[in-house]
Motif scaffolding. Sequence first.
Motif, short mmCIF file in Angstrom:
data_model
loop_
_atom_site.label_atom_id
_atom_site.label_comp_id
_atom_site.label_asym_id
_atom_site.label_seq_id
_atom_site.Cartn_x
_atom_site.Cartn_y
_atom_site.Cartn_z
N ASP A 1 -1.81 -9.84 -1.21
CA ASP A 1 -1.48 -8.43 -1.00
C ASP A 1 0.01 -8.31 -0.69
O ASP A 1 0.53 -9.02 0.17
CB ASP A 1 -2.26 -7.85 0.17
CG ASP A 1 -3.76 -7.81 -0.09
OD1 ASP A 1 -4.15 -7.81 -1.27
OD2 ASP A 1 -4.52 -7.78 0.90
N ILE A 2 0.69 -7.40 -1.35
CA ILE A 2 2.13 -7.25 -1.21
C ILE A 2 2.54 -6.90 0.23
O ILE A 2 3.55 -7.35 0.72
CB ILE A 2 2.67 -6.19 -2.21
CG1 ILE A 2 2.51 -6.69 -3.64
CG2 ILE A 2 4.13 -5.86 -1.94
CD1 ILE A 2 2.82 -5.67 -4.70
N GLY A 3 1.74 -6.14 0.94
CA GLY A 3 2.09 -5.72 2.29
C GLY A 3 1.91 -6.79 3.36
O GLY A 3 2.31 -6.59 4.51
#
Length: 183
Positions: free
Chosen positions: A5-7
């Motif tokens: 996940d990018i976050g």
Amino acid sequence: MRPSDIGKPPYVARVEKIESDNRNNVKVRVRWYYRPEESLGGRRQFHGAKELFLSDHYDVQSAQTVEGKCIVHSFKNYTKLENVGAEDYYCRFEYKAATGAFTPDRVAVYCKCEMPYNPDDLMVQCEGCKDWYHPACVGMTIEEAKMLEHFVCFECSEDDFKQFQNGFHASPVSDAKVGLIFN
């Protein structure tokens, strides 16, 4: 290593082995570090922001998922760092992912609250007993603690007062030694 996940923050792993197959695909065998919130029981008050647990979880990943290099210090070496960089982490526990067990299963505790040391929290050392205390646990703000030149905990100051009181009543020679002047 790049998170799914990018976050999310990057995953941290120790590279155990690097190898390529017959098609020149490079793979890395890794041993994962877990963050406290990823473990059974989750993050606790004494876990530092940069704390990781070395797990018994091994995996093989594409070398393309490697984002960069970081340094995972022993807890003792981490606490001696003068400047903690973005790439610095520390590990004081090994973690069994399947059971949630930790090694060691006990660590030294400090202060009246009997919590393990968190290097992110300021503590003050008593000049008498040499114990360490969180400012809030001894009725101080962090700002007050930062301005201290000397600190004596309540128990040691009580002991000093009792010794002074006993000495004061015991003999007039004691009075002279502490600088009392009578007219």
